[in-house]
Enzyme design. Structure first.
Site, PDB file in Angstrom:
ATOM      1  CG  ASP A  41      -0.188   0.018   2.533  1.00 49.00           C
ATOM      2  OD1 ASP A  41       1.040  -0.226   2.518  1.00 49.00           O
ATOM      3  OD2 ASP A  41      -0.815   0.271   3.576  1.00 49.00           O
ATOM      4  CG  HIS A 246      22.407  10.057 -16.763  1.00 42.84           C
ATOM      5  ND1 HIS A 246      21.589   9.769 -17.840  1.00 42.84           N
ATOM      6  CD2 HIS A 246      22.656  11.382 -16.841  1.00 42.84           C
ATOM      7  CE1 HIS A 246      21.369  10.876 -18.532  1.00 42.84           C
ATOM      8  NE2 HIS A 246      22.008  11.866 -17.947  1.00 42.84           N
ATOM      9  CG  ASP A 263      24.427  17.204 -12.393  1.00 42.75           C
ATOM     10  OD1 ASP A 263      23.520  17.952 -11.983  1.00 42.75           O
ATOM     11  OD2 ASP A 263      24.621  16.958 -13.591  1.00 42.75           O
ATOM     12  CG  ASP A 274      20.751  20.846 -13.768  1.00 39.06           C
ATOM     13  OD1 ASP A 274      21.596  20.238 -13.099  1.00 39.06           O
ATOM     14  OD2 ASP A 274      20.364  20.453 -14.890  1.00 39.06           O
ATOM     15  CG  HIS A 355      27.158  15.809 -21.738  1.00 42.06           C
ATOM     16  ND1 HIS A 355      27.046  17.161 -21.524  1.00 42.06           N
ATOM     17  CD2 HIS A 355      28.163  15.381 -20.936  1.00 42.06           C
ATOM     18  CE1 HIS A 355      27.932  17.541 -20.625  1.00 42.06           C
ATOM     19  NE2 HIS A 355      28.641  16.491 -20.263  1.00 42.06           N
ATOM     20  CG  HIS A 359      19.048  20.825 -20.057  1.00 45.32           C
ATOM     21  ND1 HIS A 359      18.267  21.306 -19.027  1.00 45.32           N
ATOM     22  CD2 HIS A 359      20.079  20.164 -19.452  1.00 45.32           C
ATOM     23  CE1 HIS A 359      18.786  20.952 -17.859  1.00 45.32           C
ATOM     24  NE2 HIS A 359      19.891  20.268 -18.091  1.00 45.32           N
ATOM     25  CG  HIS A 366      16.448  17.349 -19.056  1.00 47.30           C
ATOM     26  ND1 HIS A 366      16.726  16.004 -19.012  1.00 47.30           N
ATOM     27  CD2 HIS A 366      17.602  17.960 -18.701  1.00 47.30           C
ATOM     28  CE1 HIS A 366      17.985  15.804 -18.655  1.00 47.30           C
ATOM     29  NE2 HIS A 366      18.520  16.987 -18.460  1.00 47.30           N
ATOM     30  CD  GLU A 384      24.180  20.075 -18.247  1.00 50.09           C
ATOM     31  OE1 GLU A 384      24.570  19.104 -17.554  1.00 50.09           O
ATOM     32  OE2 GLU A 384      22.982  20.351 -18.432  1.00 50.09           O
ATOM     33  CE1 TYR A 388      31.717  14.123 -17.415  1.00 53.46           C
ATOM     34  CE2 TYR A 388      31.574  14.735 -19.733  1.00 53.46           C
ATOM     35  CZ  TYR A 388      31.154  14.878 -18.422  1.00 53.46           C
ATOM     36  OH  TYR A 388      30.148  15.779 -18.134  1.00 53.46           O
ATOM     37  NE  ARG A 397      27.560  17.122 -15.565  1.00 54.28           N
ATOM     38  CZ  ARG A 397      27.661  15.835 -15.279  1.00 54.28           C
ATOM     39  NH1 ARG A 397      28.507  15.071 -15.971  1.00 54.28           N
ATOM     40  NH2 ARG A 397      26.968  15.285 -14.299  1.00 54.28           N
ATOM     41  CD  GLU A 399      24.059  21.636 -14.879  1.00 55.45           C
ATOM     42  OE1 GLU A 399      22.987  21.607 -15.517  1.00 55.45           O
ATOM     43  OE2 GLU A 399      24.441  20.694 -14.148  1.00 55.45           O
TER      44      GLU A 399
END
Length: 429
Positions: A41, A246, A263, A274, A355, A359, A366, A384, A388, A397, A399
């Site tokens: 539940d 990610h 991040d 962000d 990447h 955005h 996003h 950002e 790597y 990175r 941002e």
């Protein structure tokens, strides 16, 4: 809600702007998100549908907005339907919005209980020609769970097959891309809370700390500043984990001599921040780490200057790719001769920077919008860039969140430490 009250004029103006885009004789319907189940539940924390919140400010489940601008009855042009509460709900779940409270939050005068929706809709549909229905049309969305909007679409088309159906999403994508002053203030608050969390981390991070302990410090600072929590799953990636874009396991030890890429961003009043920062675990960059960090920072500074009205994402990313390419050559990661002979469709810099650079940001991390639309004043983008280097176990990175203005880019995170020297100074015991 934890956040302070938001002026209902924000939502009044948003509805006015939306109504102007509708065809004559149109009804538009927006539903709240479902409360999603886990197991047994259990349920997940409720997160409102961004479009419904944008138009009403209502942050409660099982809510419906109905707009019918051409109704002959002025009281039926904007209608909000709410879940009616009772003593049982009060005892087990707590307080729900009264009609008066909902009117104050949204600026909508006509409020009905949810069980009146179908009857009211039936009366109004007999006067309408077009029906605008809401769907998630984000270009990266993968929707496998049927939403309340989706269930309503099927029901509505079955009950009223001869009406002309339209899509609300293109209108919402166009409107939500431009942030009003009130929205910008909410986003500044989300950024400020995020900055407080980062400063807290600079005095906390040291060798032996676990990634999840860093995440816990972030949560602490978010919650104590009226944020509901992170706007998205936080990435706390030490060492080679930073090369996983990610990475959210956040379960490794931060070791002496490594970097930790973080991040994360606070949510405030449903608006997202962000941020990404990369810092040395022991408080001091190695020579190589500093080289890579400074390269990313130079790319970031150059990229930010391109976030101006009239530019486009394609032009922007092409420019950033050229700047990044030169930095990678200087770092000894790319060969100048190989770059001259590369396939333009498969640029070599993508091996180390795979990447996109930016955005849209807003009610969603996003955020929605048209990627082919030229930049306009009032848009908010992330910036950002990253490098790597898997073979060296280095991932950097950086941002910030940038508001496009007629006077140039405005950094909404300008007060959050970024320069390597400042990072090292603030991390000193």
């Amino acid at each position: 809600m934890r956040y302070l009250p938001v002026t209902n004029q924000l939502f009044v103006r948003n509805r006015q702007n939306f109504r102007k885009q509708l065809k004559p004789g149109s009804i538009a319907v927006f539903h709240a998100n479902d409360i999603m189940p886990t197991n047994a539940d259990g349920t997940m924390a409720f997160r409102q549908n961004s479009d419904l919140f944008y138009l009403t400010g209502i942050d409660q489940e099982e809510s419906i907005l109905l707009l019918f601008p051409d109704s002959k009855d002025p009281n039926m042009q904007e209608i909000l339907f709410l879940r009616e509460t009772n003593d049982l709900i009060l005892t087990w779940e707590g307080y729900k919005l009264t009609k008066q409270q909902a009117a104050e939050v949204s600026g909508i005068k006509t409020i009905f209980w949810l069980d009146e929706f179908k009857q009211v809709l039936h009366v109004l549909m007999s006067q309408a020609e077009h029906v605008y229905l809401n769907t998630n049309e984000h270009m990266r969305a993968v929707v496998e769970v049927e939403t309340r909007d989706a269930r309503f679409i099927k029901w509505c088309m079955q009950q009223y097959p001869l009406h002309k159906y339209e899509r609300s999403a293109p209108i919402m994508h166009h409107l939500r891309a431009i942030k009003s002053e009130a929205e910008i203030e909410l986003m500044k608050k989300a950024c400020a809370i995020t900055g407080q969390a980062f400063r807290r981390l600079l005095g906390f991070i040291k060798p032996g700390v676990m990634e999840y302990e860093i995440e816990a410090e972030i949560y602490h600072e978010f919650l104590r500043n009226r944020s509901r929590g992170p706007a998205y799953s936080s990435i706390i990636a030490s060492g080679a984990n930073a090369c996983i874009l990610h990475y959210t396991d956040n379960n490794e030890e931060c070791k002496d001599g490594e970097l930790v890429l973080m991040d994360f961003g606070a949510e405030y009043a449903n608006y997202a921040a962000d941020l990404t920062r990369t810092v040395p675990v022991n408080g001091k960059f190695t020579k190589r780490q500093r080289q890579v960090y400074d390269s990313v920072l130079r790319v970031m500074k150059a990229a930010i200057q391109m976030l101006v009205p009239g530019n486009s994402l394609d032009q922007y990313h092409s420019f950033v790719g050229t700047v990044m390419q030169n930095e990678l050559i200087n770092l000894g990661l790319l060969n100048e001769s190989d770059v001259r002979n590369q396939d333009p469709a498969k640029p070599l810099y993508k091996k180390y920077f795979m990447h996109g650079t930016s955005h849209l940001l807003g009610l969603d991390v996003h955020d929605v919008g048209n990627k082919y639309r030229p930049f306009e004043e009032g848009m908010v983008f992330t910036c950002e860039p990253g490098i790597y280097i898997r073979e060296e176990g280095i991932g950097v990175r950086l941002e910030n969140n940038i508001l496009v203005t007629k006077n140039g880019p405005l950094n909404l995170m300008q007060d959050i430490p970024l320069e390597a020297d400042d990072i090292e100074q603030l991390m000193k015991p």
